[in-house]
Every structure is written in structure tokens, then in C-alpha cells.
Design a protein around this motif. Structure first.
Motif, PDB file in Angstrom:
ATOM      1  N   GLU A 188       0.838  -1.185   0.000  1.00  0.00           N
ATOM      2  CA  GLU A 188       0.000   0.000   0.000  1.00  0.00           C
ATOM      3  C   GLU A 188       0.883   1.248   0.000  1.00  0.00           C
ATOM      4  O   GLU A 188       1.836   1.366   0.768  1.00  0.00           O
ATOM      5  CB  GLU A 188      -0.902  -0.007   1.232  1.00  0.00           C
ATOM      6  N   ALA A 189       0.546   2.226  -0.850  1.00  0.00           N
ATOM      7  CA  ALA A 189       1.366   3.434  -0.985  1.00  0.00           C
ATOM      8  C   ALA A 189       1.482   4.195   0.329  1.00  0.00           C
ATOM      9  O   ALA A 189       2.549   4.737   0.658  1.00  0.00           O
ATOM     10  CB  ALA A 189       0.785   4.332  -2.074  1.00  0.00           C
ATOM     11  N   ALA A 190       0.400   4.245   1.101  1.00  0.00           N
ATOM     12  CA  ALA A 190       0.427   4.984   2.368  1.00  0.00           C
ATOM     13  C   ALA A 190       1.418   4.361   3.347  1.00  0.00           C
ATOM     14  O   ALA A 190       2.107   5.074   4.094  1.00  0.00           O
ATOM     15  CB  ALA A 190      -0.971   5.022   2.987  1.00  0.00           C
ATOM     16  N   ALA A 191       1.519   3.028   3.350  1.00  0.00           N
ATOM     17  CA  ALA A 191       2.464   2.347   4.230  1.00  0.00           C
ATOM     18  C   ALA A 191       3.899   2.648   3.808  1.00  0.00           C
ATOM     19  O   ALA A 191       4.779   2.857   4.659  1.00  0.00           O
ATOM     20  CB  ALA A 191       2.209   0.846   4.212  1.00  0.00           C
ATOM     21  N   VAL A 192       4.146   2.684   2.510  1.00  0.00           N
ATOM     22  CA  VAL A 192       5.481   2.996   2.005  1.00  0.00           C
ATOM     23  C   VAL A 192       5.874   4.420   2.390  1.00  0.00           C
ATOM     24  O   VAL A 192       6.998   4.674   2.848  1.00  0.00           O
ATOM     25  CB  VAL A 192       5.536   2.799   0.479  1.00  0.00           C
ATOM     26  N   SER A 193       4.955   5.353   2.234  1.00  0.00           N
ATOM     27  CA  SER A 193       5.233   6.750   2.597  1.00  0.00           C
ATOM     28  C   SER A 193       5.534   6.881   4.081  1.00  0.00           C
ATOM     29  O   SER A 193       6.454   7.602   4.489  1.00  0.00           O
ATOM     30  CB  SER A 193       4.040   7.635   2.222  1.00  0.00           C
ATOM     31  N   ALA A 194       4.767   6.183   4.910  1.00  0.00           N
ATOM     32  CA  ALA A 194       4.992   6.236   6.347  1.00  0.00           C
ATOM     33  C   ALA A 194       6.348   5.649   6.708  1.00  0.00           C
ATOM     34  O   ALA A 194       7.060   6.176   7.582  1.00  0.00           O
ATOM     35  CB  ALA A 194       3.874   5.499   7.071  1.00  0.00           C
ATOM     36  N   ALA A 195       6.723   4.573   6.042  1.00  0.00           N
ATOM     37  CA  ALA A 195       8.021   3.956   6.297  1.00  0.00           C
ATOM     38  C   ALA A 195       9.158   4.886   5.904  1.00  0.00           C
ATOM     39  O   ALA A 195      10.157   5.019   6.636  1.00  0.00           O
ATOM     40  CB  ALA A 195       8.125   2.636   5.538  1.00  0.00           C
ATOM     41  N   ALA A 196       9.032   5.543   4.755  1.00  0.00           N
ATOM     42  CA  ALA A 196      10.064   6.480   4.303  1.00  0.00           C
ATOM     43  C   ALA A 196      10.225   7.624   5.298  1.00  0.00           C
ATOM     44  O   ALA A 196      11.353   8.039   5.625  1.00  0.00           O
ATOM     45  CB  ALA A 196       9.710   7.014   2.923  1.00  0.00           C
ATOM     46  N   ARG A 197       9.130   8.111   5.793  1.00  0.00           N
ATOM     47  CA  ARG A 197       9.173   9.211   6.754  1.00  0.00           C
ATOM     48  C   ARG A 197       9.852   8.772   8.054  1.00  0.00           C
ATOM     49  O   ARG A 197      10.665   9.507   8.627  1.00  0.00           O
ATOM     50  CB  ARG A 197       7.757   9.713   7.021  1.00  0.00           C
ATOM     51  N   MET A 198       9.531   7.571   8.526  1.00  0.00           N
ATOM     52  CA  MET A 198      10.157   7.054   9.755  1.00  0.00           C
ATOM     53  C   MET A 198      11.665   6.930   9.590  1.00  0.00           C
ATOM     54  O   MET A 198      12.433   7.294  10.496  1.00  0.00           O
ATOM     55  CB  MET A 198       9.556   5.701  10.127  1.00  0.00           C
ATOM     56  N   LEU A 199      12.115   6.430   8.468  1.00  0.00           N
ATOM     57  CA  LEU A 199      13.543   6.254   8.234  1.00  0.00           C
ATOM     58  C   LEU A 199      14.250   7.601   8.134  1.00  0.00           C
ATOM     59  O   LEU A 199      15.359   7.785   8.660  1.00  0.00           O
ATOM     60  CB  LEU A 199      13.778   5.441   6.966  1.00  0.00           C
ATOM     61  N   ALA A 200      13.624   8.545   7.468  1.00  0.00           N
ATOM     62  CA  ALA A 200      14.247   9.854   7.290  1.00  0.00           C
ATOM     63  C   ALA A 200      14.366  10.605   8.608  1.00  0.00           C
ATOM     64  O   ALA A 200      15.349  11.325   8.851  1.00  0.00           O
ATOM     65  CB  ALA A 200      13.444  10.675   6.285  1.00  0.00           C
ATOM     66  N   GLU A 201      13.392  10.452   9.479  1.00  0.00           N
ATOM     67  CA  GLU A 201      13.364  11.199  10.737  1.00  0.00           C
ATOM     68  C   GLU A 201      14.092  10.483  11.875  1.00  0.00           C
ATOM     69  O   GLU A 201      14.308  11.080  12.942  1.00  0.00           O
ATOM     70  CB  GLU A 201      11.912  11.459  11.143  1.00  0.00           C
ATOM     71  N   ALA A 202      14.492   9.235  11.659  1.00  0.00           N
ATOM     72  CA  ALA A 202      15.134   8.463  12.718  1.00  0.00           C
ATOM     73  C   ALA A 202      16.496   9.043  13.086  1.00  0.00           C
ATOM     74  O   ALA A 202      17.188   9.646  12.263  1.00  0.00           O
ATOM     75  CB  ALA A 202      15.290   7.012  12.271  1.00  0.00           C
ATOM     76  N   GLU A 203      16.872   8.855  14.343  1.00  0.00           N
ATOM     77  CA  GLU A 203      18.201   9.257  14.784  1.00  0.00           C
ATOM     78  C   GLU A 203      19.240   8.224  14.360  1.00  0.00           C
ATOM     79  O   GLU A 203      20.365   8.560  13.996  1.00  0.00           O
ATOM     80  CB  GLU A 203      18.221   9.419  16.305  1.00  0.00           C
ATOM     81  N   SER A 204      18.854   6.951  14.422  1.00  0.00           N
ATOM     82  CA  SER A 204      19.806   5.879  14.123  1.00  0.00           C
ATOM     83  C   SER A 204      19.071   4.687  13.522  1.00  0.00           C
ATOM     84  O   SER A 204      18.838   3.678  14.187  1.00  0.00           O
ATOM     85  CB  SER A 204      20.538   5.462  15.403  1.00  0.00           C
ATOM     86  N   PRO A 205      18.676   4.779  12.239  1.00  0.00           N
ATOM     87  CA  PRO A 205      17.938   3.682  11.618  1.00  0.00           C
ATOM     88  C   PRO A 205      18.857   2.524  11.239  1.00  0.00           C
ATOM     89  O   PRO A 205      20.075   2.679  11.142  1.00  0.00           O
ATOM     90  CB  PRO A 205      17.341   4.328  10.372  1.00  0.00           C
ATOM     91  N   LEU A 206      18.257   1.370  11.038  1.00  0.00           N
ATOM     92  CA  LEU A 206      18.999   0.151  10.713  1.00  0.00           C
ATOM     93  C   LEU A 206      18.146  -0.726   9.814  1.00  0.00           C
ATOM     94  O   LEU A 206      16.938  -0.838  10.018  1.00  0.00           O
ATOM     95  CB  LEU A 206      19.327  -0.605  12.002  1.00  0.00           C
ATOM     96  N   VAL A 207      18.774  -1.358   8.820  1.00  0.00           N
ATOM     97  CA  VAL A 207      18.117  -2.358   7.985  1.00  0.00           C
ATOM     98  C   VAL A 207      18.652  -3.731   8.363  1.00  0.00           C
ATOM     99  O   VAL A 207      19.863  -3.914   8.519  1.00  0.00           O
ATOM    100  CB  VAL A 207      18.373  -2.109   6.482  1.00  0.00           C
ATOM    101  N   ILE A 208      17.750  -4.688   8.532  1.00  0.00           N
ATOM    102  CA  ILE A 208      18.144  -6.089   8.695  1.00  0.00           C
ATOM    103  C   ILE A 208      17.526  -6.875   7.547  1.00  0.00           C
ATOM    104  O   ILE A 208      16.300  -6.971   7.440  1.00  0.00           O
ATOM    105  CB  ILE A 208      17.702  -6.648  10.055  1.00  0.00           C
ATOM    106  N   ALA A 209      18.381  -7.394   6.681  1.00  0.00           N
ATOM    107  CA  ALA A 209      17.943  -8.056   5.454  1.00  0.00           C
ATOM    108  C   ALA A 209      17.953  -9.568   5.635  1.00  0.00           C
ATOM    109  O   ALA A 209      18.945 -10.140   6.077  1.00  0.00           O
ATOM    110  CB  ALA A 209      18.843  -7.663   4.287  1.00  0.00           C
TER     111      ALA A 209
END
Length: 578
Positions: A188-209
Motif C-alpha cells: 500500500e502506498a500509504a504504508a510505504v510513505s509512512a516507512a520512508a518518513r520514519m527512516l528519514a526522521e530516525a536518529e539511528s535507523p537500521l536495515v536487517i535483510a
């Protein structure tokens, strides 16, 4: 001209791009029809090994692996490899011969309730009763196996039905459904937008693949995402190779090997202090999360997965449900439209810290990786192997310490490089047949298997199969005449071991030579690299039997500070009274 059911099935399999069936003689009618279509029958020695071969073939090709088995005892041996495939979302088509329909429920020879047998290890089970629906049922099986969360499926084939005439379907079937992911649903596009915003605003984001990145062929999209967002990335065990581990943003495999001298040991604080964690294509299982202690319980989580039931299983998360490649591509694009000043401001320090940690780890492990000790240290072997493999080669491992050495001591030098480990149920015996299946899927690549003597003993017989079928793989056996990880675990937990740890001495090189393979025995670590070079250049099945240390402990966090506890002598066996 009408075909038999066997012929219709073989034609349908050809349409779906099937090149191989791992199968013994039964179901004979099907095998004859398949070979007439140009499908190669690969005669295995045991069904459980054949299932592992089909699994690895699927992992490296993104095409379904096909296995055939006789009813009864042969079919029961398919359960373990199907359980592994189901757990890690790898598709497999299992074609099982059944007793003639006319003899069903009369206790015919080897009659068994296959529906009950396979219920817990498959996505879909059907019995073909209408001869005219043979092609349709193969299509249904392919769709079930390759769509959504992939997994094994079973089609039961009565012996007499296979020889019946099968009329062409009223609706012509011409699609190839034999690859996965069959579909690539977008989140869903809204979920993707929310995720992008969370990552951009995070102090210390991390990806676990996780392994879903590789299954979805999303490595390029993941590389773009972490570059756009300047986000550090770690992988699960099955996710190894989903990112280039030489990248300044890669922390390597974290999972359950974050103990001292593990790839991500120096980065544990960075991982633990992440305030936004993005999971991609992972089950968030025990090993992949170091018993659910790897990240902070106060972090905010985002989870991308094609299976909505995996999202939020343990970590309540922003739900981004869709194919990993589609979802990560959408997220990278959405992230480009966010204010990334915070990400870029912190980028230089994050990269410097990761590179410094990587260098510190290399210095810490250098002594053992250069060790001249006898018996040979596994870390020394991994150091030599790491120098000799190319980014296009495939390395597979058995369960237990073999997986730890491969995941923790080899380097993925490009995104998408394949390291295959049985991390679903983590059963012993997968390593060697994994190499066979991987080599069939990617014949241009070198396929190297690292196995312990405990796991290899499950599948010795397949050496003959690899020699006979001319599948030139390299097998490295860590020969320490015991179950080393079991010994260490028992010693740590109980202060002693059971008597079920040690084996009699076995000359695996002699076993290999007895079936026509090359067999090399290594006792001095200086001899290993020259032998490996010869093996990689050879066009023959080659086994390198390395007399290795049983005292080397992998970088599991449970062993930190406990080195003096794990290396105990196995309990002596009592003499049996005669």
C-alpha cells in the motif's frame, strides 16, 4: 493425438521450464514420458538428499525444483527436506506415485495416507483423479508453489491413472509458471510513505535483510535503498549475500553470531541503539535475531514481507506487505522525496565506525586465521577459501558449525552472491546435496560445500550420484571425529557431555576415491590452499578431508567468556557386556 496422463504431465513440466527431475524409477510411466520430452532424470540414492538438491537448485535459479518419489517409505523420506523448504519459503514440486486407484484403501503394497503425511510440510496437496485435468493440475501446483510465500507442494499420482489417455484441455494452457516470485504485489502506498518518513526522521535507523531479499532478487533495490538513505545494514544468516559486505554501510551477518570475533561484534551497540529497524524478508526467528535480543524492544519497527502473517509476529511493526523487490524499490523512491539531511549529516561517522569495526575484527581473528596448528583450525581454512573464491561462486554449508564458519568467515563481495545454508530446521546432511543442486542450477559457477563429518555421514552415498551424473562439486570435510557443536553446547549447559559425541576415525578421502571421485587428505594447514586450488580447477568431484580441531568454538554470543567451560573431553563410552 491424445497423450497419456504421464505424457500430459511431462509436456506441462516442459512448458514450465523444468529441466530436471530428481527421481528414481518410480513413477516409471512419468519418468519415461519426461525423458521423451528431454527432461533429465537425476537418479539420487536417498529421497531426503534429493529434496535438498531440489531446494538448492531453486535457491540459485529462482526456478522450482521437482522431485519424484514412490509411495510409502520413499515418500516418507521427503518430509525433512520439504519441512526445510516450507520453513524458508523455497518452492518444490513433489510428485508421488500412489497405488492404483482401483486398489486404494485395500492395503495394497506400500499404500500410505500421503495426505496425512505431507499435511504439515506443504502448502498444497492434491490427488489427480481426472485424466483430462493433468495439465491443469500441474499448473495449479506451480501457482501454489511459486505465488505468495513460496513453498513445497505435492501432487499424488495413482499408478494406473498415469497410463490413462488424457484429452487436451478445453482452455489452452501456454504460460510458464515455473519461476518465483510468480507475482510481485506492491505494498500500500500509504504504508510505504509512512516507512520512508520514519527512516528519514530516525536518529539511528537500521536495515536487517533476510533471505527474502535473495528469493525476491531484490539485492539491487536494497543497495539503492541503503545508498539513498545512508542506512547501515546487517543481515540474517539466510540474508548473507543480499548486500555487498565490502560496502561501508554493511555490518555483515549479525543474527546469532554477534559473539566475540563475530562479523558484527564491533557493531552491537549500533544495532542495539537503533531507534528505527527495518526488517526485509525475514521471519524474525530465534537464530536470526539472536534469541530476540539483537535490537531494542523500545525501537520502532517496519517490516516488509510478502506474507502478512510474518509481519508483527514478534515485533509490532509498520506493515509493508508485498514482494520484497517491489516494496524496497517503492521505498527507495519514496525516501528520495524526504528530507534526508539528518541521514547525510551522520553518514560519514557511521561509515567510519563500521569500517573501523571491520578492521578491528580482522586484526582480532588474524592469529587463528593464520594458525599453523594441527589439527587444523577451521578459521584457517575459511581464510584460505575466502581468498580463492570469486563473487560468482556458490558456497554451501551443512548445519551446525559448518554454517557458522561460512556465514561468519567468508565475504560476500557483491550483492546477490550466494551462500546456501539450511537455516530453516537446520538439519544435518544438507550441505553436500545443496552443492549438487546448486551446481546443476548454475553450472558455470564453482560449487563448494563445507560439511562436518557428522553431517556428511548422512549423505555419503550421493558421492556416487555426483560422480555418475558428472556434477563436479568440491566438498571440504571438517574431520574431527565428533559432533563439536553438540559437545560445546552440552559442556556449557551441563559441565559435561553424553557419550554420544565421538565417532570412529573415518578416511573420507578413501571413501571418495572408492566411487571414482578425487580424494585428498589434509593434516597440515599449509597443504590446504594448494589442494583447494587444484580442486577448483578440476572437472571432477573432489573431496578434501581435513583433519580439523574439535576445540574451535564459533562466534556465538553464548560462548563469550565461557571458553574455559566448553572444551571438555567427551564422556568415555562404557564397555558393553557381551
Amino acid at each position: 493425438m491424445n497423450q497419456t496422463v504421464a505424457g500430459a504431465i511431462a509436456s506441462a513440466l516442459t512448458r514450465h521450464g523444468v529441466e530436471y527431475i530428481f527421481g528414481q524409477s518410480n513413477p516409471t510411466a512419468l519418468m519415461l514420458a519426461a525423458e521423451a520430452e528431454g527432461i533429465r532424470q537425476l537418479l539420487y540414492r536417498t529421497e531426503n538428499a534429493a529434496g535438498a538438491m531440489a531446494d538448492a537448485y531453486a535457491r540459485v535459479t529462482n526456478k522450482i525444483g521437482v522431485v519424484a518419489a514412490q509411495n510409502g517409505p520413499a515418500a516418507t523420506l521427503m518430509v525433512a527436506p520439504m519441512a526445510e523448504a516450507l520453513t524458508v519459503s523455497i518452492p518444490m514440486l513433489v510428485l508421488v506415485q500412489e497405488v492404483p486407484a482401483s486398489e486404494r484403501d485395500r492395503n495394497a503394497f506400500q499404500e500410505y495416507d500421503h495426505f496425512a503425511l505431507f499435511q504439515g510440510v506443504s502448502k498444497w496437496i492434491r490427488r489427480l483423479d481426472d485424466p483430462n485435468r493433468a495439465a491443469e493440475y500441474i499448473d495449479l501446483a506451480m501457482m501454489a508453489a511459486n505465488s505468495g510465500k513460496p513453498g513445497p507442494v505435492v501432487l499424488l499420482l495413482a499408478k494406473d491413472v498415469l497410463r490413462m489417455p488424457s484429452n487436451p484441455p478445453a482452455f489452452k494452457r501456454q504460460q510458464n509458471l515455473g519461476s518465483f516470485p510468480l507475482d510481485r504485489p506492491r505494498p500500500e502506498a500509504a504504508a510505504v510513505s509512512a516507512a520512508a518518513r520514519m527512516l528519514a526522521e530516525a536518529e539511528s535507523p537500521l536495515v536487517i535483510a533476510g533471505g527474502g531479499v535473495l528469493a525476491s532478487q531484490a539485492s539491487n533495490e536494497l543497495a539503492r535503498l541503503i545508498e539513498v538513505g545512508q542506512i547501515p545494514v546487517a543481515t540474517t544468516n539466510m540474508g548473507k549475500g543480499s548486500v555487498d559486505e565490502t560496502s561501508e554501510l554493511s555490518m555483515g551477518v549479525a543474527a546469532n553470531i554477534t559473539g566475540e570475533n563475530g562479523p558484527a561484534y564491533a557493531h552491537r551497540d549500533l544495532i542495539k541503539n537503533a531507534d528505527v529497524v527495518l526488517f526485509i524478508g525475514t521471519r524474525t526467528n530465534e537464530n536470526g535475531t539472536d534469541s530476540w535480543t539483537l535490537t531494542s524492544p523500545t525501537a520502532n519497527y517496519i517490516h516488509i514481507d510478502v506474507d502478512g502473517t510474518e509481519v508483527g509476529r514478534t515485533y509490532e511493526a509498520l506493515r509493508v506487505v508485498g514482494d520484497a523487490r517491489s516494496a524496497v524499490a517503492d521505498l527507495a523512491t519514496a525516501l528520495e522525496y524526504e528530507d534526508l539531511s539528518k541521514r547525510h549529516k551522520k553518514s560519514a561517522k557511521i561509515k567510519a565506525d563500521i569500517v573501523a569495526g571491520r578492521k578491528a575484527r580482522a586484526q582480532a581473528i588474524a592469529p587463528v586465521c593464520q594458525s599453523t596448528a594441527k589439527p587444523v583450525m577451521p578459521q584457517r581454512l575459511m581464510s584460505e577459501l575466502d581468498k580463492l573464491i570469486s563473487p560468482n561462486d556458490i558456497v554451501v554449508a551443512d548445519a551446525s558449525y559448518s554454517s557458522v564458519w561460512v556465514l561468519g568467515y567468508l565475504t560476500a563481495r557483491k550483492a546477490g552472491q550466494r551462500f546456501l545454508t539450511p537455516r530453516g530446521l537446520a538439519g544435518l546432511g544438507w550441505g553436500f546435496p545443496f552443492a549438487v543442486g546448486a551446481k546443476l542450477g548454475r553450472p558455470e559457477a564453482k560449487a563448494i560445500a563445507l560439511v562436518g563429518d557428522g553431517g556428511f555421514a548422512h549423505v555419503w552415498a550421493e558421492l556416487e550420484m555426483a560422480v555418475r551424473e558428472e556434477i563436479p562439486v568440491v566438498v571440504i570435510v571438517l574431520n574431527n571425529a565428533q559432533l563439536a557443536m553438540q559437545k560445546h553446547g552440552e559442556a556449557l549447559g551441563f559441565g559435561k557431555t553424553t557419550t554420544g559425541i565421538e565417532f570412529a576415525a573415518v578416511d573420507h578421502a578413501a571413501v571418495a576415491r572408492s566411487v571414482g571421485a578425487e580424494g585428498i587428505r589434509i593434516e597440515d594447514p599449509e597443504d590446504f590452499a594448494p589442494a583447494l586450488k587444484r580442486a577448483l580447477a578440476s572437472d571432477k568431484v573432489t573431496l578434501i578431508d581435513v583433519i580439523s580441531s574439535a576445540d574451535a568454538a564459533g562466534p556465538l554470543r553464548i560462548f563469550d567468556g565461557n571458553a574455559d567451560l566448553v572444551n571438555v573431553q567427551p564422556a568415555p563410552k562404557k564397555l558393553a557386556k557381551v
